[in-house]
Design a protein around this motif. Structure first.
Motif, PDB file in Angstrom:
ATOM      1  N   MET A   1       0.852  -1.182   0.000  1.00 50.57           N
ATOM      2  CA  MET A   1       0.000   0.000   0.000  1.00 50.57           C
ATOM      3  C   MET A   1       0.892   1.238   0.000  1.00 50.57           C
ATOM      4  SD  MET A   1      -3.393  -0.744   0.543  1.00 50.57           S
ATOM      5  CE  MET A   1      -4.494  -0.741   1.910  1.00 50.57           C
ATOM      6  N   ASP A   2       0.455   2.234  -0.741  1.00 51.63           N
ATOM      7  CA  ASP A   2       1.164   3.511  -0.804  1.00 51.63           C
ATOM      8  C   ASP A   2       0.370   4.581  -0.073  1.00 51.63           C
ATOM      9  OD1 ASP A   2       3.254   2.489  -2.401  1.00 51.63           O
ATOM     10  OD2 ASP A   2       2.049   2.754  -4.216  1.00 51.63           O
ATOM     11  N   ASN A   3       1.036   5.683   0.244  1.00 53.06           N
ATOM     12  CA  ASN A   3       0.367   6.806   0.912  1.00 53.06           C
ATOM     13  C   ASN A   3      -0.041   7.866  -0.096  1.00 53.06           C
ATOM     14  OD1 ASN A   3       0.606   5.711   3.469  1.00 53.06           O
ATOM     15  ND2 ASN A   3       2.508   6.754   3.909  1.00 53.06           N
ATOM     16  N   PHE A   4      -1.214   8.471   0.157  1.00 50.18           N
ATOM     17  CA  PHE A   4      -1.763   9.516  -0.684  1.00 50.18           C
ATOM     18  C   PHE A   4      -2.286  10.637   0.197  1.00 50.18           C
ATOM     19  CE2 PHE A   4      -1.912   5.604  -2.955  1.00 50.18           C
ATOM     20  CZ  PHE A   4      -1.554   5.939  -4.250  1.00 50.18           C
ATOM     21  N   ASP A  41      -8.594   0.148   7.335  1.00 44.11           N
ATOM     22  CA  ASP A  41      -7.142   0.280   7.325  1.00 44.11           C
ATOM     23  C   ASP A  41      -6.608   1.179   6.211  1.00 44.11           C
ATOM     24  OD1 ASP A  41      -4.689  -0.216   8.561  1.00 44.11           O
ATOM     25  OD2 ASP A  41      -4.211  -1.831   7.153  1.00 44.11           O
ATOM     26  N   HIS A  42      -7.344   2.268   5.904  1.00 42.50           N
ATOM     27  CA  HIS A  42      -6.886   3.224   4.905  1.00 42.50           C
ATOM     28  C   HIS A  42      -6.426   4.544   5.529  1.00 42.50           C
ATOM     29  CE1 HIS A  42      -7.994   0.895   1.397  1.00 42.50           C
ATOM     30  NE2 HIS A  42      -9.172   0.655   1.946  1.00 42.50           N
ATOM     31  N   PHE A  43      -6.907   4.868   6.708  1.00 44.39           N
ATOM     32  CA  PHE A  43      -6.582   6.154   7.341  1.00 44.39           C
ATOM     33  C   PHE A  43      -5.198   6.111   7.981  1.00 44.39           C
ATOM     34  CE2 PHE A  43      -6.636   8.988  11.072  1.00 44.39           C
ATOM     35  CZ  PHE A  43      -6.867  10.193  10.438  1.00 44.39           C
ATOM     36  N   VAL A  44      -4.395   7.141   7.713  1.00 49.43           N
ATOM     37  CA  VAL A  44      -3.084   7.282   8.339  1.00 49.43           C
ATOM     38  C   VAL A  44      -3.106   8.466   9.297  1.00 49.43           C
ATOM     39  CG1 VAL A  44      -0.620   7.714   7.967  1.00 49.43           C
ATOM     40  CG2 VAL A  44      -1.894   6.254   6.364  1.00 49.43           C
ATOM     41  N   SER A  45      -3.552   9.630   8.808  1.00 50.03           N
ATOM     42  CA  SER A  45      -3.517  10.848   9.607  1.00 50.03           C
ATOM     43  C   SER A  45      -4.389  11.898   8.933  1.00 50.03           C
ATOM     44  CB  SER A  45      -2.072  11.348   9.685  1.00 50.03           C
ATOM     45  OG  SER A  45      -1.989  12.571  10.355  1.00 50.03           O
ATOM     46  N   GLY A  46      -4.709  12.937   9.668  1.00 44.29           N
ATOM     47  CA  GLY A  46      -5.443  14.043   9.074  1.00 44.29           C
ATOM     48  C   GLY A  46      -5.816  15.068  10.121  1.00 44.29           C
ATOM     49  N   ILE A  80      -3.967   8.954   3.503  1.00 42.59           N
ATOM     50  CA  ILE A  80      -4.540   7.609   3.453  1.00 42.59           C
ATOM     51  C   ILE A  80      -3.551   6.630   2.832  1.00 42.59           C
ATOM     52  CG2 ILE A  80      -6.926   8.438   3.311  1.00 42.59           C
ATOM     53  CD1 ILE A  80      -6.814   7.702   0.269  1.00 42.59           C
ATOM     54  N   LYS A  81      -3.862   5.341   3.004  1.00 42.46           N
ATOM     55  CA  LYS A  81      -3.138   4.259   2.348  1.00 42.46           C
ATOM     56  C   LYS A  81      -4.075   3.654   1.310  1.00 42.46           C
ATOM     57  CE  LYS A  81      -2.514   1.976   6.184  1.00 42.46           C
ATOM     58  NZ  LYS A  81      -2.137   1.006   7.215  1.00 42.46           N
ATOM     59  N   ALA A  82      -3.529   3.387   0.126  1.00 41.28           N
ATOM     60  CA  ALA A  82      -4.305   2.743  -0.929  1.00 41.28           C
ATOM     61  C   ALA A  82      -3.357   1.966  -1.835  1.00 41.28           C
ATOM     62  CB  ALA A  82      -5.076   3.790  -1.733  1.00 41.28           C
ATOM     63  N   ARG A  83      -3.901   1.031  -2.614  1.00 39.56           N
ATOM     64  CA  ARG A  83      -3.085   0.232  -3.530  1.00 39.56           C
ATOM     65  C   ARG A  83      -2.433   1.107  -4.595  1.00 39.56           C
ATOM     66  NH1 ARG A  83      -7.665  -2.723  -3.349  1.00 39.56           N
ATOM     67  NH2 ARG A  83      -8.274  -1.967  -5.394  1.00 39.56           N
ATOM     68  N   ASP A  84      -3.222   2.075  -5.105  1.00 37.37           N
ATOM     69  CA  ASP A  84      -2.740   2.934  -6.188  1.00 37.37           C
ATOM     70  C   ASP A  84      -3.596   4.196  -6.231  1.00 37.37           C
ATOM     71  OD1 ASP A  84      -5.178   2.142  -7.437  1.00 37.37           O
ATOM     72  OD2 ASP A  84      -4.163   0.555  -8.556  1.00 37.37           O
ATOM     73  N   LEU A  85      -3.270   5.089  -7.161  1.00 39.82           N
ATOM     74  CA  LEU A  85      -3.994   6.351  -7.270  1.00 39.82           C
ATOM     75  C   LEU A  85      -5.470   6.135  -7.565  1.00 39.82           C
ATOM     76  CD1 LEU A  85      -3.928   9.439  -7.233  1.00 39.82           C
ATOM     77  CD2 LEU A  85      -3.190   9.377  -9.636  1.00 39.82           C
ATOM     78  N   ASP A  86      -5.791   5.148  -8.369  1.00 37.40           N
ATOM     79  CA  ASP A  86      -7.202   4.884  -8.685  1.00 37.40           C
ATOM     80  C   ASP A  86      -7.996   4.521  -7.435  1.00 37.40           C
ATOM     81  OD1 ASP A  86      -6.872   5.418 -11.407  1.00 37.40           O
ATOM     82  OD2 ASP A  86      -6.424   3.323 -11.890  1.00 37.40           O
ATOM     83  N   VAL A 107      -6.088  14.797  -4.812  1.00 39.25           N
ATOM     84  CA  VAL A 107      -5.485  13.547  -4.339  1.00 39.25           C
ATOM     85  C   VAL A 107      -4.106  13.433  -4.968  1.00 39.25           C
ATOM     86  CG1 VAL A 107      -5.723  11.040  -4.197  1.00 39.25           C
ATOM     87  CG2 VAL A 107      -7.776  12.492  -4.217  1.00 39.25           C
ATOM     88  N   ARG A 108      -3.085  13.353  -4.107  1.00 41.51           N
ATOM     89  CA  ARG A 108      -1.703  13.341  -4.582  1.00 41.51           C
ATOM     90  C   ARG A 108      -0.943  12.171  -3.971  1.00 41.51           C
ATOM     91  NH1 ARG A 108       0.275  18.756  -5.501  1.00 41.51           N
ATOM     92  NH2 ARG A 108       2.134  17.653  -6.200  1.00 41.51           N
ATOM     93  N   PRO A 109      -0.217  11.406  -4.797  1.00 43.47           N
ATOM     94  CA  PRO A 109       0.632  10.351  -4.248  1.00 43.47           C
ATOM     95  C   PRO A 109       1.795  10.962  -3.479  1.00 43.47           C
ATOM     96  CG  PRO A 109       0.434  10.155  -6.662  1.00 43.47           C
ATOM     97  CD  PRO A 109      -0.193  11.439  -6.265  1.00 43.47           C
TER      98      PRO A 109
END
Length: 113
Positions: A1-4, A41-46, A80-86, A107-109
């Motif tokens: 998972m990547d961060n966006f 399990d997508h939220f990291v911070s905000g 957030i964490k997601a598989r990809d930008l989509d 939304v920015r990677p």
């Protein structure tokens, strides 16, 4: 998972004119949205952001915010964490901003280095 990074952009005039009841409803909607992201399990911070601030260039601090040269202001961010930008975009589509008085998301990677 990547961060966006999701930047929340709203019309400063509309945000400034919300009643206390409307503001509380917005806070509750965003809280539920973030809780749902966290539950999956997508939220990291905000955090929400104050409208006031400083706009700077290399040469000077050119203005105090909210910035009259822009009617739109960044009012908050969500990491957030997601598989990809989509997938990050799909998760962002559920944001309460699209059910309210308008606004936009960016939304920015997060760059990997």
């Amino acid at each position: 998972m990547d961060n966006f990074l999701i930047l929340i952009r709203e019309d400063i005039a509309q945000v400034s004119n919300l009643s206390e009841v409307e503001m509380q409803a917005d806070i509750e909607a965003y809280t539920q949205w973030v809780e749902n992201l966290a539950a999956h399990d997508h939220f990291v911070s905000g955090e929400p952001l104050e409208a006031k601030g400083k706009y700077m260039t290399k040469e000077q601090v050119s203005s105090d915010g909210p910035f009259i040269e822009s009617k739109e202001v960044v009012t908050g961010f969500i990491l957030i964490k997601a598989r990809d930008l989509d997938e990050a975009v799909e998760l962002s589509k559920t944001c309460p901003i699209f059910k309210g008085n308008g606004g936009a998301l960016e939304v920015r990677p997060i760059m990997k280095y």
